[in-house]
Design a protein around this motif. Structure first.
Motif: not given
Length: 209
Positions: A72-77, A115-129
């Motif tokens: 999704g655009p601008n989404e937390t993954v 290294a963590p086994l759970n973390f997050t990333a944030f997508t841009n307006a095109q749904g890419r990270f």
């Protein structure tokens, strides 16, 4: 005569009555509706998210780049990591060998950062990270990414191998070159003494003649 007129009048009357009936039957009738629901638009194929790593196999201590698309655009993954141990090589890790033939086991290198086994990333307006990750354990790592709003999910694998370590330097390993060097020095001293004795003998022998 009268009978024939009656028959003719009946024939004409029947013809007049039949003409409107035939005309009505000839008119096209509307086809019955199969359903009362409004027409639906054609279904669109679902959007499938993807997750990849720039290198499928690395050595412990190296870094990879995770790339996610079609979220999704601008989404937390949310990204989770599961580790499966790799099969041990035949014979296990080769131990270091001392000069006397005995062996000593090589201890693995300890990494302070985990290294963590759970973390997050944030997508841009095109749904890419993109996200960098440096594993702290060896094995087959499975990354699973799930978008919080879209619910789209994707996974990928990474193989992390033990980094090749140089043979450890032990006391016996240092002692062997020193012993060889001492032996060479001793042999050189003996050769020097023999040379001096030979020259002295030749000198006194010549003087005697």
């Amino acid at each position: 005569m009268r009978l024939s007129r009656i028959i003719m009048a009946l024939t004409v009357g029947l013809a007049v009555v039949a003409v409107p009936t035939a005309a009505g039957a000839a008119q096209p009738q509307p086809a019955p509706s199969a359903t009362t629901d409004p027409p639906q638009p054609p279904p669109y194929p679902p959007v499938v998210a993807s997750l990849t790593v720039n290198r499928p196999t690395i050595f412990l201590g190296e870094t990879v780049i995770l790339t996610g698309t079609n979220f999704g655009p601008n989404e937390t993954v949310d990204i989770s990591v599961t580790v499966t141990p790799l099969a041990a090589p035949a014979g296990g890790q080769a131990p270091a060998r001392r000069s006397d033939g005995s062996t000593v086991a090589m201890a693995p290198v300890a990494y302070q950062a985990s290294a963590p086994l759970n973390f997050t990333a944030f997508t841009n307006a095109q749904g890419r990270f993109t996200k960098s990750y440096k594993p702290s354990v060896t094995g087959l790592l499975t990354f699973t990414a799930t978008g919080r709003e879209s619910g789209r999910t994707a996974s990928t694998e990474l193989r992390v191998l033990h980094k090749k370590q140089p043979l450890p330097v032990t006391g016996d390993s240092l002692g062997t070159p020193m012993k060889l060097g001492g032996g060479l020095v001793g042999a050189g001293a003996i050769m020097l003494l023999l040379t001096l004795a030979w020259r002295r003998r030749q000198r006194f022998g010549g003087a005697a003649h």
